[in-house]
Design a protein around this motif. Structure first.
Motif, PDB file in Angstrom:
ATOM      1  N   ILE A  33       0.270   6.148   7.548  1.00  0.00           N
ATOM      2  CA  ILE A  33       0.417   5.992   9.001  1.00  0.00           C
ATOM      3  C   ILE A  33       0.194   4.538   9.396  1.00  0.00           C
ATOM      4  N   THR A  34      -0.832   3.919   8.836  1.00  0.00           N
ATOM      5  CA  THR A  34      -1.164   2.537   9.175  1.00  0.00           C
ATOM      6  C   THR A  34      -0.045   1.582   8.766  1.00  0.00           C
ATOM      7  N   VAL A  35       0.451   1.742   7.540  1.00  0.00           N
ATOM      8  CA  VAL A  35       1.484   0.836   7.029  1.00  0.00           C
ATOM      9  C   VAL A  35       2.751   0.928   7.869  1.00  0.00           C
ATOM     10  N   TYR A  36       3.264   2.116   8.040  1.00  0.00           N
ATOM     11  CA  TYR A  36       4.550   2.268   8.726  1.00  0.00           C
ATOM     12  C   TYR A  36       4.451   1.953  10.222  1.00  0.00           C
ATOM     13  N   SER A  37       3.323   2.251  10.841  1.00  0.00           N
ATOM     14  CA  SER A  37       3.184   1.917  12.269  1.00  0.00           C
ATOM     15  C   SER A  37       3.197   0.404  12.470  1.00  0.00           C
ATOM     16  N   ARG A  61      -1.054  10.725   4.630  1.00  0.00           N
ATOM     17  CA  ARG A  61      -2.311   9.991   4.521  1.00  0.00           C
ATOM     18  C   ARG A  61      -2.452   8.953   5.640  1.00  0.00           C
ATOM     19  N   PRO A  62      -3.687   8.686   6.095  1.00  0.00           N
ATOM     20  CA  PRO A  62      -3.896   7.651   7.114  1.00  0.00           C
ATOM     21  C   PRO A  62      -3.367   6.286   6.692  1.00  0.00           C
ATOM     22  N   ALA A  70       0.811  -1.220   0.000  1.00  0.00           N
ATOM     23  CA  ALA A  70       0.000   0.000   0.000  1.00  0.00           C
ATOM     24  C   ALA A  70       0.842   1.268   0.000  1.00  0.00           C
ATOM     25  N   ILE A  71       2.125   1.167   0.400  1.00  0.00           N
ATOM     26  CA  ILE A  71       2.958   2.381   0.402  1.00  0.00           C
ATOM     27  C   ILE A  71       3.265   2.840  -1.025  1.00  0.00           C
ATOM     28  N   PHE A  72       2.998   1.984  -2.014  1.00  0.00           N
ATOM     29  CA  PHE A  72       3.222   2.357  -3.411  1.00  0.00           C
ATOM     30  C   PHE A  72       1.938   2.863  -4.085  1.00  0.00           C
ATOM     31  N   TYR A  73       0.831   2.932  -3.289  1.00  0.00           N
ATOM     32  CA  TYR A  73      -0.461   3.364  -3.848  1.00  0.00           C
ATOM     33  C   TYR A  73      -0.688   4.844  -3.517  1.00  0.00           C
ATOM     34  N   PRO A  74      -1.171   5.686  -4.451  1.00  0.00           N
ATOM     35  CA  PRO A  74      -1.524   5.351  -5.837  1.00  0.00           C
ATOM     36  C   PRO A  74      -0.443   5.720  -6.845  1.00  0.00           C
ATOM     37  N   ASP A  75       0.584   6.477  -6.436  1.00  0.00           N
ATOM     38  CA  ASP A  75       1.553   7.012  -7.402  1.00  0.00           C
ATOM     39  C   ASP A  75       2.981   6.582  -7.103  1.00  0.00           C
TER      40      ASP A  75
END
Length: 295
Positions: free
Chosen positions: A180-184, A176-177, A50-55
């Motif tokens: 935050i979610t991915v890295y946490s 973006r939230p 998801a860290i690669f979404y959307p660009d």
């Protein structure tokens, strides 16, 4: 509040409510703290693309790293530890009651820390929701299993989650939230694994690798934990921590009805009254019902 956000938060309540039942089942196959580490690693792997979404990948603003680390520390690492230890050290009744204080403490903290207004609607919503939870837990007969230490740990579990929710709101000012979610999760998961390795000489019990426990583990990790966190953090960004927290009163109700469906636990009239009170509290406190009528 628009329909999309309302549906998003309702989805979180269902995902987290049934997750309680799934985790209860999974503790037959994994020690609690080991299970927390395994679930968070699987969730982090699921979230990583998801860290690669959307660009494509973009660097995280420096100002966002403090709140992200706060979410990892409070919402994931400390909450998982205190929740696992607290549930084992006190009664389910006391655990449910203490966790049900989350909307009250979140609303009070948010009014101070992130300037979210404390309105009469929110106060009434908190009262109705807490009343609904009371109808659920007072029907149980396990209060004698409670301990002062266990209650203290469960209180800590509730408070650290409140702190983490405020970190989400703060971090959403910079990124973006979803980020935050991915890295946490990526930060917290290795520490939970290390803790599990220290305290658990055995990580799996007999039958852990059978298809059914694996299927439950993957659903719990990928959907209830990972997807649930994305939806929750997005909801906090849009409607604030205090309003989002009102939906949490629905979690024990969903868990109760899921237990009746999957574990054959008995339902009585108090449980249906609790469902009505929680729905009224969420509708009033969040303004969801009024928004749907206008739409």
């Amino acid at each position: 509040m628009n329909k999309r956000i309302t549906l998003m938060m309702v989805a979180v309540v269902f995902l987290w409510g049934i997750n309680v039942v799934m985790i209860k089942s999974l503790t037959n196959y994994y020690p609690p703290l080991a299970l927390a580490g395994i679930r968070m690693v699987l969730a982090a792997i699921f979230l990583l693309p998801a860290i690669f979404y959307p660009d494509g990948w973009k660097p995280v603003p420096r100002a966002a790293w403090g709140p992200i680390c706060g979410v990892a520390l409070f919402n994931i690492f400390l909450h998982q530890i205190t929740l696992s230890l607290g549930i084992n050290a006190t009664s389910a009744t006391h655990a449910s009651l203490l966790l049900a204080l989350n909307p009250l403490f979140t609303t009070l903290a948010a009014s101070r820390a992130v300037n979210e207004p404390l309105t009469w609607n929110k106060a009434a919503g908190i009262f109705l929701g807490l009343s609904g939870v009371l109808f659920i837990v007072t029907n149980k007969t396990d209060a004698g299993q409670a301990t002062l230490i266990g209650d203290g740990i469960m209180l800590a579990a509730m408070l650290v989650y409140v702190a983490g929710s405020l970190c989400v709101k703060k971090g959403a000012q910079y990124t973006r939230p979803l980020v935050i979610t991915v890295y946490s999760h990526l930060i917290a998961a290795p520490f939970l694994v290390m803790l599990g390795l220290i305290v658990n000489p055995v990580w799996v019990y007999e039958g852990a690798f059978q298809p059914w426990p694996i299927a439950i583990l993957l659903f719990s990790s990928w959907f209830s934990t990972a997807l649930g966190a994305v939806l929750w953090n997005t909801g906090i960004h849009h409607i604030g921590a205090s309003t989002a927290s009102l939906f949490l009163n629905g979690q024990p109700v969903v868990g109760l009805f899921a237990s009746a469906l999957f574990l054959n636990e008995h339902l009585v009239w108090q449980h249906y009254l609790a469902l009505i009170l929680v729905l009224m509290g969420v509708s009033l406190g969040t303004g969801a019902l009024a928004a749907w009528r206008k739409a």
